[in-house]
Design a protein around this motif. Structure first.
Motif, PDB file in Angstrom:
ATOM      1  N   HIS A 173       0.490  -0.706  -0.443  1.00 62.80           N
ATOM      2  CA  HIS A 173       0.139   0.168   0.182  1.00 62.80           C
ATOM      3  C   HIS A 173       1.196   1.004  -0.179  1.00 62.80           C
ATOM      4  N   SER A 174       0.746   1.770  -1.365  1.00 63.82           N
ATOM      5  CA  SER A 174       1.900   3.064  -1.447  1.00 63.82           C
ATOM      6  C   SER A 174       1.645   4.082  -2.316  1.00 63.82           C
ATOM      7  N   TYR A 175       2.141   5.714  -2.273  1.00 64.74           N
ATOM      8  CA  TYR A 175       1.473   6.381  -3.218  1.00 64.74           C
ATOM      9  C   TYR A 175       2.064   6.812  -3.667  1.00 64.74           C
ATOM     10  N   TYR A 176       2.252   7.253  -5.038  1.00 67.65           N
ATOM     11  CA  TYR A 176       3.155   7.208  -5.621  1.00 67.65           C
ATOM     12  C   TYR A 176       2.362   9.348  -6.938  1.00 67.65           C
ATOM     13  N   GLN A 177       2.509  10.001  -6.263  1.00 70.82           N
ATOM     14  CA  GLN A 177       1.979  11.154  -7.382  1.00 70.82           C
ATOM     15  C   GLN A 177       0.691  10.921  -6.894  1.00 70.82           C
ATOM     16  N   ASP A 178      -0.278  10.868  -7.838  1.00 69.47           N
ATOM     17  CA  ASP A 178      -1.858  10.921  -6.837  1.00 69.47           C
ATOM     18  C   ASP A 178      -2.292   8.957  -7.607  1.00 69.47           C
ATOM     19  N   PHE A 179      -1.443   8.286  -7.377  1.00 67.45           N
ATOM     20  CA  PHE A 179      -1.223   6.652  -7.752  1.00 67.45           C
ATOM     21  C   PHE A 179      -1.616   6.245  -6.625  1.00 67.45           C
ATOM     22  N   LEU A 180      -2.253   5.292  -6.337  1.00 69.44           N
ATOM     23  CA  LEU A 180      -2.632   4.021  -5.197  1.00 69.44           C
ATOM     24  C   LEU A 180      -1.770   2.730  -5.757  1.00 69.44           C
ATOM     25  N   ILE A 181      -1.034   1.901  -5.050  1.00 71.91           N
ATOM     26  CA  ILE A 181      -1.031   1.439  -5.981  1.00 71.91           C
ATOM     27  C   ILE A 181      -1.214   0.502  -4.020  1.00 71.91           C
ATOM     28  N   ARG A 182      -1.845  -1.296  -4.436  1.00 71.23           N
ATOM     29  CA  ARG A 182      -2.396  -1.637  -3.044  1.00 71.23           C
ATOM     30  C   ARG A 182      -2.000  -3.615  -4.084  1.00 71.23           C
ATOM     31  N   ASP A 183      -2.273  -3.781  -3.199  1.00 75.46           N
ATOM     32  CA  ASP A 183      -2.690  -5.353  -3.451  1.00 75.46           C
ATOM     33  C   ASP A 183      -3.810  -5.946  -3.594  1.00 75.46           C
ATOM     34  N   TRP A 184      -3.137  -6.663  -5.146  1.00 73.17           N
ATOM     35  CA  TRP A 184      -4.836  -6.646  -5.978  1.00 73.17           C
ATOM     36  C   TRP A 184      -5.454  -7.471  -4.931  1.00 73.17           C
ATOM     37  N   VAL A 213      -1.826  -3.839  -7.410  1.00 65.78           N
ATOM     38  CA  VAL A 213      -3.202  -2.667  -8.602  1.00 65.78           C
ATOM     39  C   VAL A 213      -2.170  -1.469  -8.787  1.00 65.78           C
ATOM     40  N   VAL A 214      -2.741  -0.101 -10.286  1.00 63.54           N
ATOM     41  CA  VAL A 214      -2.512   0.599  -9.585  1.00 63.54           C
ATOM     42  C   VAL A 214      -3.513   1.364  -9.836  1.00 63.54           C
ATOM     43  N   VAL A 215      -3.904   2.188  -8.927  1.00 61.18           N
ATOM     44  CA  VAL A 215      -5.646   2.882  -9.020  1.00 61.18           C
ATOM     45  C   VAL A 215      -5.342   4.797  -9.376  1.00 61.18           C
ATOM     46  N   GLN A 216      -6.250   4.877  -9.923  1.00 61.88           N
ATOM     47  CA  GLN A 216      -6.212   6.032 -10.015  1.00 61.88           C
ATOM     48  C   GLN A 216      -7.482   6.516  -9.811  1.00 61.88           C
ATOM     49  N   ASN A 217      -7.216   8.108  -9.333  1.00 63.08           N
ATOM     50  CA  ASN A 217      -8.828   8.659  -8.682  1.00 63.08           C
ATOM     51  C   ASN A 217      -9.521   9.495  -9.957  1.00 63.08           C
ATOM     52  N   THR A 218     -10.334   8.879 -10.918  1.00 61.85           N
ATOM     53  CA  THR A 218     -11.138   9.897 -11.974  1.00 61.85           C
ATOM     54  C   THR A 218     -12.530  10.821 -11.976  1.00 61.85           C
ATOM     55  N   ALA A 219     -12.355  11.722 -12.803  1.00 60.02           N
ATOM     56  CA  ALA A 219     -14.014  11.727 -12.989  1.00 60.02           C
ATOM     57  C   ALA A 219     -15.377  11.357 -12.760  1.00 60.02           C
ATOM     58  N   GLN A 220     -15.125   9.761 -13.265  1.00 59.96           N
ATOM     59  CA  GLN A 220     -16.109   8.527 -13.138  1.00 59.96           C
ATOM     60  C   GLN A 220     -15.816   7.517 -12.050  1.00 59.96           C
ATOM     61  N   GLY A 221     -15.130   7.770 -11.249  1.00 58.86           N
ATOM     62  CA  GLY A 221     -14.496   7.461 -10.143  1.00 58.86           C
ATOM     63  C   GLY A 221     -13.193   6.418  -9.724  1.00 58.86           C
ATOM     64  N   THR A 222     -12.870   5.612  -8.637  1.00 57.95           N
ATOM     65  CA  THR A 222     -11.511   4.804  -8.753  1.00 57.95           C
ATOM     66  C   THR A 222     -11.263   3.630 -10.517  1.00 57.95           C
ATOM     67  N   PRO A 234      -1.947   3.267 -21.367  1.00 62.63           N
ATOM     68  CA  PRO A 234      -0.978   5.016 -22.006  1.00 62.63           C
ATOM     69  C   PRO A 234      -1.286   6.387 -21.315  1.00 62.63           C
ATOM     70  N   GLN A 235      -2.026   6.836 -21.064  1.00 65.79           N
ATOM     71  CA  GLN A 235      -2.269   8.153 -20.386  1.00 65.79           C
ATOM     72  C   GLN A 235      -1.919   7.820 -19.702  1.00 65.79           C
ATOM     73  N   VAL A 236      -1.255   7.204 -18.637  1.00 65.05           N
ATOM     74  CA  VAL A 236      -0.375   7.508 -17.020  1.00 65.05           C
ATOM     75  C   VAL A 236       0.731   7.124 -17.657  1.00 65.05           C
ATOM     76  N   ARG A 237       1.715   6.528 -18.798  1.00 72.45           N
ATOM     77  CA  ARG A 237       2.732   6.852 -18.642  1.00 72.45           C
ATOM     78  C   ARG A 237       4.184   7.922 -19.352  1.00 72.45           C
ATOM     79  N   GLY A 238       4.843   7.660 -18.666  1.00 68.45           N
ATOM     80  CA  GLY A 238       5.846   9.229 -19.166  1.00 68.45           C
ATOM     81  C   GLY A 238       5.655   9.797 -18.056  1.00 68.45           C
ATOM     82  N   ARG A 239       4.795   9.304 -16.688  1.00 74.50           N
ATOM     83  CA  ARG A 239       5.349  10.379 -15.111  1.00 74.50           C
ATOM     84  C   ARG A 239       6.594   9.790 -14.301  1.00 74.50           C
ATOM     85  N   GLY A 240       7.309   8.472 -14.923  1.00 77.81           N
ATOM     86  CA  GLY A 240       8.154   8.364 -13.855  1.00 77.81           C
ATOM     87  C   GLY A 240       7.208   6.500 -12.753  1.00 77.81           C
ATOM     88  N   LEU A 241       6.387   6.499 -12.911  1.00 78.73           N
ATOM     89  CA  LEU A 241       4.882   5.077 -12.669  1.00 78.73           C
ATOM     90  C   LEU A 241       6.130   4.070 -12.681  1.00 78.73           C
TER      91      LEU A 241
END
Length: 167
Positions: A2-13, A61-70, A97-104
């Motif tokens: 369970h960790s965060y990178y920028q606005d991404f949550l990385i957690r167990d599946w 899994v890497v989770v991001q909050n979006t306008a549609q939810g997580t 593809p939309q989250v690439r190039g950010r060091g993730l």
């Protein structure tokens, strides 16, 4: 995990992630002209409990909050293998593809390596395809070296990294 990178949550599946994680991986494979193989190379995504959790590996899994939810926007995993000595294989490292190039990708790989090292593993293998140019570059800059013995039909490259023994 369970960790965060920028606005991404990385957690167990979790079992409720199965469909979304599989959909993401299928989408990324299609982007590169590679086929989804739920009865072959991708059966581990459909049976995470068996291939990862029960085998002593991890699937994140890497989770991001979006306008549609997580939304699941990435995956990363490893499990023990019999090849090599005290070896694991990193698998299913995919990013939308939309989250690439950010060091993730670098962050995820570093987190995987830290978890693997803390588990006492000494060798990390990764099978990939040349067409996944960004992934190949990522592995090269993180010290993975080409080797032989590709086992997955859609892959044409395998690389290995040897970890220093922990004191």
């Amino acid at each position: 995990m369970h960790s965060y990178y920028q606005d991404f949550l990385i957690r167990d599946w979790q079992p409720s992630d199965r469909t979304s994680a599989a959909g993401l991986i299928q989408q990324v494979l299609a982007e590169y002209g590679l086929g989804w193989q739920p009865e072959g190379a991708d059966q581990d995504v459909m049976k995470v409990e068996k291939f990862y959790q029960q085998a002593g590996g991890q699937f994140w899994v890497v989770v991001q909050n979006t306008a549609q939810g997580t939304e699941i926007v990435g995956t990363a995993a490893y499990y023990p293998i019999t090849r090599g000595k005290k070896a694991v294989e990193i698998r299913k490292m995919y990013l939308h593809p939309q989250v690439r190039g950010r060091g993730l990708g670098s962050y995820l790989l570093g987190q995987l390596e830290a978890a693997i090292a803390s588990g006492g593993w000494q060798q990390i293998y990764i099978e990939t395809a040349t067409v996944l140019k960004e992934a190949v570059h990522l592995y090269e800059i993180h010290g993975y070296q080409p080797t032989t013995g590709v086992e997955t039909p859609r892959c044409d490259r395998i690389c290995v990294k040897f970890l220093e023994k922990l004191p």
